[in-house]
Design an enzyme around this catalytic site. Sequence first.
Site, PDB file in Angstrom:
ATOM      1  N   PHE A 137      36.958  51.752  38.267  1.00  0.00           N
ATOM      2  CA  PHE A 137      36.768  50.442  38.630  1.00  0.00           C
ATOM      3  C   PHE A 137      37.946  49.717  38.375  1.00  0.00           C
ATOM      4  O   PHE A 137      38.580  49.335  37.248  1.00  0.00           O
ATOM      5  CB  PHE A 137      35.652  50.033  37.849  1.00  0.00           C
ATOM      6  N   ASP A 222      44.930  50.676  33.432  1.00  0.00           N
ATOM      7  CA  ASP A 222      44.202  49.429  33.684  1.00  0.00           C
ATOM      8  C   ASP A 222      43.545  49.423  32.349  1.00  0.00           C
ATOM      9  O   ASP A 222      42.465  50.326  32.052  1.00  0.00           O
ATOM     10  CB  ASP A 222      43.322  49.743  34.819  1.00  0.00           C
ATOM     11  N   LYS A 251      39.727  40.165  30.795  1.00  0.00           N
ATOM     12  CA  LYS A 251      38.714  39.949  29.829  1.00  0.00           C
ATOM     13  C   LYS A 251      38.886  39.449  28.515  1.00  0.00           C
ATOM     14  O   LYS A 251      39.021  38.168  28.533  1.00  0.00           O
ATOM     15  CB  LYS A 251      37.975  41.184  29.683  1.00  0.00           C
TER      16      LYS A 251
END
Length: 395
Positions: A137, A222, A251
């Site tokens: 993702f 990532d 985040k």
Amino acid sequence: MKNRDIFKLTDKYVANTYARYPVALVRGKGARVWDADGKEYLDFVAGIAVNNLGHCHAAVVRAIQAQARKLIHVSNLYHIAPQAELARELCRRSFADRVFFCNSGAEANEAAIKLTRRYGAERLGGKYEILSTRNSFHGRTLATLTATGQEKVRAGYDPLPAGFRQVPYDDLPAMEGAIDGKTAAILVEPIQGEGGVVVPDPGYLQGLRELCDRRGLLLIFDEVQVGMGRTGKLFAYEHFGVEPDVMTLAKALGGGLPLGAMLAKEAVARSFSPSSHASTFGGNPLVCGVGLAVIRTLLQDGVLKNCVKMGKLLFSGLQRLKKRFPFVRDVRGRGLILGMELEHDGSEIVQDCLTEGLLINCTAQKVLRFLPPLTVGKKDIERALSILERVLARR
């Protein structure tokens, strides 16, 4: 307003892009949150790995207040002191020489994709393709959802941009076999989060590094979900003895404020030049002031040590439940990103835990994911395990 009042407003005015749980959270402190009806919950979602320091951590609140009194936003047409300081801190603590700031993980990955395209045009003879992995993702922009290895994320958005292919995760021969004359980079999560908390075999990331060096490709990590201390080290790649050329963060970086970053080595970063990429809000004074407080707190207040200690406690507790309940297939993860894989769909367990006052979530349909704040204590771990045990016992 009570829960039901907020539900009605949401249903009437907010775009229907989330299947929301029947709770409206209005207050938080540490590892706990409260809904509009006053019910308390133990939060082991933490904004999906955003609130690594817990809710309303004193250092984050102080940083917001202090920076908001001085300067909230100016354009990137001007130099911004907190931005420059945060970039220096990130580079000092990592492999990187340069940082591009943006607002989210998707934007950070978008920046990495654009940098790869420019680097490929300038240094790799026009190569542009990025290989990523199945069940990965990377975001929901058109480019990042195309890089994402989940059909459910890509469904309904054809035609998708060219230049992306996916291969199985943790499979070096498959990755090498997929490289062709158009390939410029490999993009992977050091640990797959949305894909089911999948930790690769010890040699996988080293093998990717060697493969990229041998074939002249960029290696992009990532770390949007697993960076900023989530695994017990500041960056997840530190566990594997390998450095990427480019890394993306978001985040937890902003402590709850929208802040993303793309980090790169100088030889790669120089492919960006003025006007080649930009972000109006990216790296503004407020979010970078908070980002500085976040990284300093992670490194100076024993948070990473607590993450390792509490991660071991939670992991052992989940392993104990695995032995008791035969429908639990596996427990895996690193630090305080842990997954419990079930034989069946986990959505009802998530709902039952919510009713009991524990917030968790389910990813990859069958994997219960645990993402408590890195500041979580022993009593909260034990309480969460007790709730989960009661819920599992009813299956």
